[in-house]
Design an enzyme around this catalytic site. Structure first.
Site, PDB file in Angstrom:
ATOM      1  CE  LYS A 297      10.683   3.387   0.220  1.00  0.00           C
ATOM      2  NZ  LYS A 297       9.273   3.504   0.173  1.00  0.00           N
TER       3      LYS A 297
ATOM      4  CE1 TYR B 219       6.620   8.253   2.776  1.00  0.00           C
ATOM      5  CE2 TYR B 219       4.689   7.284   1.737  1.00  0.00           C
ATOM      6  CZ  TYR B 219       5.863   8.011   1.656  1.00  0.00           C
ATOM      7  OH  TYR B 219       6.257   8.515   0.445  1.00  0.00           O
TER       8      TYR B 219
ATOM      9  CG  ASP C 114       3.466   0.232   5.676  1.00  0.00           C
ATOM     10  OD1 ASP C 114       4.482  -0.447   5.451  1.00  0.00           O
ATOM     11  OD2 ASP C 114       3.183   1.260   5.025  1.00  0.00           O
TER      12      ASP C 114
ATOM     13  NE  ARG D  40      -6.264  -3.333 -17.148  1.00  0.00           N
ATOM     14  CZ  ARG D  40      -7.423  -3.965 -17.456  1.00  0.00           C
ATOM     15  NH1 ARG D  40      -8.055  -4.721 -16.570  1.00  0.00           N
ATOM     16  NH2 ARG D  40      -7.940  -3.841 -18.657  1.00  0.00           N
TER      17      ARG D  40
HETATM   18  N1  PLP Z   1       4.723   2.778   3.509  1.00  0.00           N
HETATM   19  C1  PLP Z   1       5.877   3.184   4.080  1.00  0.00           C
HETATM   20  C2  PLP Z   1       6.144   2.836   5.506  1.00  0.00           C
HETATM   21  C3  PLP Z   1       6.806   3.932   3.349  1.00  0.00           C
HETATM   22  O1  PLP Z   1       7.935   4.332   3.926  1.00  0.00           O
HETATM   23  C4  PLP Z   1       6.499   4.254   1.997  1.00  0.00           C
HETATM   24  C5  PLP Z   1       7.427   5.074   1.196  1.00  0.00           C
HETATM   25  O2  PLP Z   1       8.401   5.593   1.692  1.00  0.00           O
HETATM   26  C6  PLP Z   1       5.298   3.828   1.461  1.00  0.00           C
HETATM   27  C7  PLP Z   1       4.427   3.083   2.236  1.00  0.00           C
HETATM   28  C8  PLP Z   1       4.926   4.170   0.046  1.00  0.00           C
HETATM   29  O3  PLP Z   1       5.678   3.392  -0.866  1.00  0.00           O
HETATM   30  P1  PLP Z   1       6.037   3.821  -2.368  1.00  0.00           P
HETATM   31  O4  PLP Z   1       6.996   4.960  -2.274  1.00  0.00           O
HETATM   32  O5  PLP Z   1       6.635   2.574  -2.935  1.00  0.00           O
HETATM   33  O6  PLP Z   1       4.787   4.220  -3.042  1.00  0.00           O
END
Ligand code: PLP
Length: 394
Positions: free
Chosen positions: A199, A102, A174, A50
């Site tokens: 992604k 998001y 992000d 962890r």
């Molecule tokens: N940030 C963006 C721009 C996203 O598109 C996503 C998910 O689609 C996330 C964060 C969250 O990621 P996760 O689905 O891996 O928790």
């Protein structure tokens, strides 16, 4: 030891042939929850997974190098990464977030605000007056998402980060939509980068994961320490898979964005398409900024279909190369309807404020032949047409 400079070399080569035990070329996976202590009161370089694990550490090091950060913390999901970043805020502090971020990030920000963890101002970061008003409230953190999900709005990272510094705020970006292959926010003045490694970094739609990269070593330490406290760190197996996917990040990105450009061009001339949101198109309002701060336009785009929700329903039904699914950034092409899928957590009001309507579709463009992807979209558009609707009696 040879010094690795170029990002493509880091992606393909970081940690290769570093195994001291047997000379394995591919870094081994350390599937263990715990590590033996050499003697009492003396632990080795790792004690408990962890806290730290070699497979996760190698992924973190690779991502941090690609982003140009002092280090990174690899988390169990992108949302865990956003949550970890937000853990740096206190109840008297304010975060400025994009009004069209998001949906999951929007939901998390709202939930934490309601519980009194911090205050939030959702602002259209492309509107200077609105942004300035938000800055007058002395934020502690500015969260940027560019290009935004799903409307592909582009904002100027350098300008916002420099404005944030003037009021003593930190900036986090992000970078999920572009990855460090196409955008490096820390070099533009940001303090943190957040990723959903689910992604493009992993790229094969078989892992959920995340990462926070910090420019400053002290921030890395603070984040790593809190990640250990809360246990949001990523699993060794997921880290291994993500690093395996990351090896091919650059060629994947290159091919996928080439496909995306062809598709955006095709859609932009189609009579049933009311608008295409792709920063690579000269007509996109963020094209000039994107050209300056990105090294490519990426493989995500969205478009507005004439005819509303009914047309959307008819459009997705015959698709066979595109899969109707949430997520993005994999080798396979996906289509999503943000208002009812990825962004449903924003609620009606949030969707309206962000400009996400029922006619909006988001495409994640994969590695298939562009001709097959276009032929598939053509099928969908035929089915969505008014003529098709009239013939079927709708
Ligand atoms: N940030 C963006 C721009 C996203 O598109 C996503 C998910 O689609 C996330 C964060 C969250 O990621 P996760 O689905 O891996 O928790």
């Amino acid at each position: 030891m040879q010094k690795i400079h170029e990002p493509e070399t880091i992606a393909a080569g970081n940690g290769i042939a570093s195994d001291g035990a047997f000379g394995a070329v591919t870094p081994p996976i350390y599937l263990t929850s715990t590590f033996a202590f050499p003697s009492l009161e003396q632990s080795g370089p790792y004690d408990y997974s962890r806290t730290a694990n070699p497979s996760r550490a190698l992924l973190a090091d690779t991502i941090a190098r690609l982003e140009g950060g002092a280090g990174a913390v690899v988390t169990s999901s992108g949302m865990a990464a956003v949550d970890l970043l937000l853990s740096t805020l206190g109840p008297d502090e304010l975060v400025i977030a994009p009004h069209d971020c998001y949906g999951g990030t929007y939901r998390l920000l709202n939930a934490k605000r309601e519980r009194g963890h911090f205050s939030v101002v959702f602002a259209n970061q492309g509107d200077e007056t609105e942004l300035e008003k938000a800055f007058e409230q002395y934020p502690a953190l500015v969260l940027i998402e560019t290009p935004s999900n799903p409307l592909m709005r582009v904002v100027d990272i350098e300008a916002i980060a420099s404005r944030a510094k003037k009021v003593g705020a930190k900036t986090a970006v992000d970078n999920t939509f572009l990855s460090p292959a196409l955008q490096q926010p820390l070099a533009l003045g940001a303090d943190f980068v957040v990723h959903s490694t689910t992604k493009y970094l992993n790229g094969h739609s078989d892992v959920v994961g995340g990462a926070v990269v910090a420019k400053d070593g002290a921030d890395v330490e603070a984040l790593a320490s809190w990640a250990n406290v809360t246990g949001v760190t990523g699993a060794p197996f997921d880290s291994y898979l993500t690093l395996r996917g990351l090896r091919t990040l650059f060629p994947r990105m290159e091919w996928q964005q080439e496909n995306a450009m062809q598709i955006a061009t095709y859609l932009s001339t189609h009579p049933q398409v009311a608008a295409v949101h792709y920063p690579g198109l000269v007509s996109h309002p963020g094209h000039t900024i994107a050209k300056r701060q990105q090294s490519g336009f990426g493989a995500m785009l969205s478009f507005e279909l004439e005819g509303g929700l009914e047309a959307v329903r008819r459009f997705v039904a015959p698709l066979s190369v595109f899969t109707l699914a949430e997520s993005l950034g994999g080798v396979e092409s996906l289509v999503a309807h943000p208002a009812t899928m990825t962004h449903v957590g924003m609620g009606e009001e949030g969707l309206k404020a962000a400009g996400i309507g029922n006619s909006l579709l988001r495409l994640s463009i994969g590695l298939e032949a562009a001709s097959d992807l276009i032929a598939d979209l053509e099928q969908g558009l035929k089915a969505a047409s008014r003529e098709a609707a009239l013939a079927s009696g709708l």
